[in-house]
Design an enzyme around this catalytic site. Structure first.
Site, mmCIF file in Angstrom:
data_model
loop_
_atom_site.group_PDB
_atom_site.id
_atom_site.type_symbol
_atom_site.label_atom_id
_atom_site.label_comp_id
_atom_site.label_asym_id
_atom_site.label_seq_id
_atom_site.Cartn_x
_atom_site.Cartn_y
_atom_site.Cartn_z
ATOM 1 C CB CYS A 2 20.926 -9.004 -52.620
ATOM 2 S SG CYS A 2 21.031 -9.496 -54.413
ATOM 3 N NE ARG A 32 19.073 -10.991 -47.520
ATOM 4 C CZ ARG A 32 17.907 -11.221 -47.330
ATOM 5 N NH1 ARG A 32 17.392 -12.009 -46.163
ATOM 6 N NH2 ARG A 32 16.741 -10.929 -48.215
ATOM 7 C CD1 TRP A 79 22.219 -16.275 -54.630
ATOM 8 C CD2 TRP A 79 20.504 -15.353 -55.588
ATOM 9 N NE1 TRP A 79 21.595 -17.339 -55.207
ATOM 10 C CE2 TRP A 79 20.420 -17.053 -55.980
ATOM 11 C CE3 TRP A 79 19.428 -14.836 -56.402
ATOM 12 C CZ2 TRP A 79 19.636 -17.616 -56.526
ATOM 13 C CZ3 TRP A 79 18.677 -15.497 -57.304
ATOM 14 C CH2 TRP A 79 18.631 -17.127 -57.144
ATOM 15 C CG ASN A 105 17.130 -8.342 -51.723
ATOM 16 O OD1 ASN A 105 17.040 -9.510 -52.511
ATOM 17 N ND2 ASN A 105 16.350 -8.547 -50.766
ATOM 18 N N GLY A 106 16.108 -7.620 -54.870
ATOM 19 C CA GLY A 106 14.633 -7.745 -55.846
ATOM 20 C C GLY A 106 14.919 -7.746 -57.197
ATOM 21 C CD GLU A 483 15.092 -30.620 -43.942
ATOM 22 O OE1 GLU A 483 14.290 -30.446 -44.896
ATOM 23 O OE2 GLU A 483 15.905 -29.803 -43.317
ATOM 24 C CE LYS A 487 18.815 -28.878 -44.740
ATOM 25 N NZ LYS A 487 17.585 -28.453 -44.048
ATOM 26 C CD GLU A 490 19.878 -27.204 -48.113
ATOM 27 O OE1 GLU A 490 19.310 -26.277 -48.650
ATOM 28 O OE2 GLU A 490 19.505 -27.369 -47.204
ATOM 29 C CG HIS A 506 7.011 -50.138 -56.995
ATOM 30 N ND1 HIS A 506 6.066 -50.863 -57.692
ATOM 31 C CD2 HIS A 506 6.757 -50.153 -55.714
ATOM 32 C CE1 HIS A 506 5.305 -51.446 -56.549
ATOM 33 N NE2 HIS A 506 5.908 -51.045 -55.523
ATOM 34 C CE LYS A 606 18.212 -19.299 -42.899
ATOM 35 N NZ LYS A 606 18.268 -20.550 -43.068
HETATM 36 C C1 F6R Z 1 16.834 -25.782 -46.867
HETATM 37 C C2 F6R Z 1 16.202 -24.286 -46.950
HETATM 38 C C3 F6R Z 1 15.244 -23.907 -47.672
HETATM 39 C C4 F6R Z 1 14.211 -23.183 -47.014
HETATM 40 C C5 F6R Z 1 13.003 -22.695 -48.016
HETATM 41 C C6 F6R Z 1 11.884 -22.155 -47.455
HETATM 42 O O1 F6R Z 1 17.776 -25.966 -46.052
HETATM 43 O O2 F6R Z 1 16.723 -23.741 -46.115
HETATM 44 O O3 F6R Z 1 14.859 -24.873 -48.621
HETATM 45 O O4 F6R Z 1 13.410 -24.319 -46.388
HETATM 46 O O5 F6R Z 1 13.942 -21.529 -48.831
HETATM 47 O O6 F6R Z 1 12.356 -20.973 -46.809
HETATM 48 P P1 F6R Z 1 11.396 -20.296 -45.548
HETATM 49 O O7 F6R Z 1 11.265 -21.258 -44.486
HETATM 50 O O8 F6R Z 1 12.232 -19.078 -45.021
HETATM 51 O O9 F6R Z 1 10.241 -19.814 -46.156
#
Ligand code: F6R
Length: 611
Positions: A2, A32, A79, A105-106, A483, A487, A490, A506, A606
Site C-alpha cells: 500500500c 506499492r 494492496w 499500510n501494514g 534473475e 523477470k 513476474e 536430471h 514493490k
Molecule cells: C523482483 C523484485 C522483488 C524484490 C524483493 C526484495 O523484480 O523486485 O523480488 O527484489 O521483493 O526487495 P528489496 O530488494 O527491496 O528487499
C-alpha cells in the site's frame, strides 16, 4: 505494501486543487499496490472522501479527484490484505462521525478484538479492513474529551502489529497525524507545504528534504512544522533532516512508456553513480569486519537474493570464503549456527522488506554483525545494521527490480575485488584491471542495449505465445539465469525456471518439446564446452534455443541457436551486470506484447512489508 500520502499546505501554495496534487503523488506510489485508491480532503468541519476499487487512472477520473480542493489531504493506494479489493474496503476509512479519516499500510494484528469491543460500544463499521478500527478508536477517545493528539496517542497504544498511519481530523484542519511501526514512512519538508508518504518519489516533485521516520515514532505535520515524538519524548527534528540527491525527473517517466523501460535504460548512469559514490572508508570497515568474522551469511529476497548468490559465487570461487547465502524468509534454518563474530550481508534495494528485516533482527540477537546493501538512505534495514553500503541507482518505481539489481552487483563485485587485495588473492595489477573493466561497464551496457534491443523485441513476439521457458547456464550464470527467469515470470506471467544446465538432464528436460524456449547464458570460458553440449541436447529435442554468447564464441554456437544475442567478451566476474540487460528487456517486451503493464504486475507490490 500500500502507498500512503498526506499533504498539509498553506493557502495558495499549490496552483491547483489539492486533490490533483494527491492524485499525482499517488501515481508515483501505485507500484506499492493497485487494488483500490482513495483520497480524503478536510473541508471546513467535515472530511470529503472519494474512493473506489481499481487503478488510479480510472478511479481518479470516475470520482473527479482533480476537482477536490482544500489545504490538507490524505491519499492511499491499496494492496489488499484484510478484506477483498472493493469500494468499501478502499482507504481512507472514517469513524462514525466522518470527522476522522485514516490511511494505513501494514496489518493490525489485534483488530478483531478491538473491532468487537468497538461494536459493543455502538460503533458501526463499513468495511472488512483492519484499518477502520483506528478511526473508531480515535473517535472513542475524542468522545471522552481527549484532545486530538492525545486521542491519537491513546488509540495507537491499543494497536498491535505493523503500521504506517496518516490521520486527518476535521477538528484540526491544518495538521496530519502519523505513526510508524515497521511499515515505511517519510516526511517531506517543503516550502509552504509538508508531506508524509510511504516513499520519497511520492513528493519528489515538491521537495528533496526528507526525514525518514523510525519504528516507534509518531507525531504530526503542519504546513510549517514537523513534530516527532518517541516514547513520550520529542525527537530532535533538525538532526534528522536529510537532503537527498534524487531529482523530480527520476520519479517521472520522461517520455518512456513505462518506468521499467526507463529504469533499464538508466542502468549506465546508475552504475556510474554507484561506482563514483564508492565510499572507501565504509568499504574498508566492511572488509575488516568480514576478514575478522567467523562465518559470512548473505541474505535477501527475490532479486536481491539473486544478487546475493552472485556475490556468493565471487566470494567462494575467487576468494575461497565459505559463505552461506539464504532467502531472508528462510533464516530460521540457521538460527543454531549463528553466533558472535558472524557477519550477515543483508541486501535490500528498498531497505524495508520485512522478511529481510526480521531475519537481520534474529541474526543480531545472536551476536552477528550486519552489513546492509541498500538503495534507500536511512531506511529500516540500513538503520538496524552495523555497516551500510548504499547503491546509487536513484528511485526505482517499476515493480520489477532492474537498475537496483545491477548496482547491487556493482557493490558486491567491488567488495569482492577489494577483499581479494586484502586477502592476497588478487595482485594489484589484477585488481586494477578488474576495476578498469568495471568502469567500462556503463558503456558496455549502453552498447548491449543498442545492439540487442531490436532483436529482443522481435524475439518477445515468439516468447509471448509460450507458456513456459527454461533459463540454463553454469557457474555464475546460474543465479543470473534465476534473475532472468524471475523477470519473465513476474511481469509476463510465463512460467520460467532456471537450472544449472548440467542439472537439466536430471528431470527438467522431460518438459522440452518442439519449440520450447531455452535461454542459455555463456559467460565463463571454463564452462563453454559443457554448455555447448547442453545446447546440443536441447537442440536434439527441437527446443527453441536462445543464447547470450560472447562475441568470441558466436561462431561456435551459431548453428545451434535459433537466436544469438551477441555479448561483449568480458571477464565472467563482471559479465552478469551486462548479461542481465537483455533478459530484462526480454521480460519487458514480452509483457508488453501480451498487453500487460510491466510496471504493475498482478498480485505484486514493490517493497513487501508483510511477512
Ligand atoms: C523482483 C523484485 C522483488 C524484490 C524483493 C526484495 O523484480 O523486485 O523480488 O527484489 O521483493 O526487495 P528489496 O530488494 O527491496 O528487499
Amino acid at each position: 505494501m500500500c502507498g500512503i500520502i498526506g499533504i498539509t499546505s498553506l493557502q495558495g501554495n499549490f496552483r491547483e486543487p489539492i486533490g490533483k496534487v494527491v492524485r499525482r503523488c499517488l501515481e508515483r506510489l501505485e507500484y506499492r499496490g493497485y487494488d483500490s485508491v482513495g483520497i480524503a480532503v478536510i473541508k471546513g468541519s467535515s472530511i470529503e472522501v472519494r474512493k473506489g476499487k481499481g487503478k488510479i487512472a480510472e478511479v481518479s477520473v470516475r470520482l473527479s479527484f482533480d476537482e477536490v480542493d482544500g489545504l490538507t489531504a490524505i491519499g492511499h493506494t491499496r494492496w489488499a490484505t484484510h478484506g477483498k479489493p472493493s469500494d468499501e474496503n478502499a482507504h481512507p476509512h472514517t469513524d462514525c462521525t466522518g470527522r476522522v479519516a485514516v490511511v494505513h499500510n501494514g496489518i493490525i494484528s489485534n483488530f478483531l478484538e478491538l473491532k468487537e469491543e468497538l461494536i459493543r460500544k455502538g460503533h458501526v463499521f463499513r468495511s472488512e479492513t483492519d484499518t477502520e478500527v483506528l478511526a473508531h478508536l480515535i473517535e472513542e477517545y475524542l468522545k471522552m474529551g481527549y484532545k486530538p493528539f492525545d486521542a491519537f496517542k491513546a488509540a495507537l497504544s491499543k494497536i498491535r502489529g505493523a503500521y504506517a498511519f496518516v490521520v486527518a481530523m476535521a477538528q484540526e484542519p491544518n495538521r496530519l497525524y502519523f505513526a510508524r511501526n515497521t511499515s515505511p514512512l517519510v516526511i517531506g519538508i517543503g516550502n509552504g507545504a509538508n508531506f508524509i508518504a510511504s516513499d520519497i518519489p511520492a513528493f519528489l516533485e515538491f521537495t528533496n528534504t526528507v526525514i525518514v521516520l523510525r519504528d516507534g515514532e509518531y507525531g504530526y505535520i503542519e504546513p510549517g512544522k514537523v513534530y516527532i515524538e518517541r516514547d513520550g519524548l520529542p525527537v530532535n527534528v533538525e538532526e534528522r533532516i536529510r537532503l537527498i540527491s534524487w531529482t523530480p525527473e527520476m520519479a517521472s517517466k520522461e517520455g518512456y512508456p513505462h518506468f521499467m523501460l526507463k529504469e533499464i535504460h538508466e542502468q549506465p548512469i546508475a552504475i556510474n553513480s554507484t561506482l563514483a559514490g564508492i565510499d572507501e572508508k565504509a568499504f574498508n570497515e566492511v572488509i575488516n569486519a568480514i576478514l575478522n568474522s567467523r562465518k559470512v551469511f548473505i541474505l535477501g529476497a527475490g532479486t536481491s537474493y539473486h544478487a546475493g548468490l552472485i556475490g556468493d559465487y565471487l566470494f567462494t570461487s575467487m576468494l575461497g570464503l565459505d559463505t552461506h547465502t539464504l532467502i531472508s524468509s528462510e533464516y530460521k534454518k540457521y538460527l543454531n549456527s549463528i553466533s558472535d563474530g558472524d557477519i550477515a550481508i543483508a541486501i535490500s534495494q528498498s531497505g524495508e522488506t520485512i522478511d529481510t528485516l526480521v531475519a537481520i533482527r534474529a541474526f543480531r540477537e545472536r551476536g552477528a554483525k550486519i552489513v546492509a546493501v541498500s538503495n534507500v538512505i536511512d531506511s529500516a534495514i540500513p538503520r538496524e545494521s552495523n555497516y551500510v553500503i548504499y547503491t546509487r541507482a536513484g528511485p526505482e518505481i517499476g515493480v520489477a527490480a532492474t537498475k537496483t539489481f545491477t548496482t547491487q552487483l556493482v557493490v558486491l563485485t567491488v567488495l569482492a575485488l577489494k577483499m581479494g587485495i586484502a586477502m592476497g588473492k588478487l595482485t594489484n595489477n589484477e585488481y586494477r584491471d578488474m576495476m578498469d573493466l568495471l568502469n567500462k561497464v556503463p558503456n558496455l551496457v549502453q552498447g548491449v542495449m543498442a545492439s540487442v534491443e531490436g532483436k529482443v523485441k522481435a524475439l518477445s513476439g515468439y516468447i509471448s505465445r509460450k507458456q513456459s521457458a527454461y533459463y540454463l547456464s553454469r557457474g555464475i550464470g546460474v543465479p543470473l539465469s534465476m534473475e532472468g527467469a524471475l523477470k519473465l515470470k513476474e511481469i509476463a506471467y510465463i512460467h520460467a525456471e532456471a537450472y544449472p544446465a548440467g542439472e537439466s538432464k536430471h528431470g527438467p528436460i522431460a518438459l522440452v518439446e518442439g519449440g520450447y524456449p531455452v535461454v542459455f547464458s555463456i559467460l565463463d570460458d571454463d564452462n563453454v564446452d559443457a554448455l555447448l553440449g547442453n545446447v546440443m541436447e536441447m537442440k536434439a529435442r527441437d527446443a527453441y534455443t536462445i543464447g547470450l554468447v560472447p562475441e568470441k564464441y558466436v561462431g561456435k554456437f551459431k548453428e545451434l541457436l535459433n537466436v544469438t544475442l551477441e555479448m561483449p567478451n568480458i571477464d565472467y566476474r563482471v559479465a552478469p551486470i551486462v548479461y542481465v540487460v537483455p533478459m530484462q528487456l526480454l521480460a519487458y517486451y514480452t509483457a508488453v506484447a501480451k498487453g500487460y503493464d510491466p510496471d504493475k504486475p498482478r498480485n505484486l507490490a514493490k517493497t513487501v512489508t508483510v511477512e
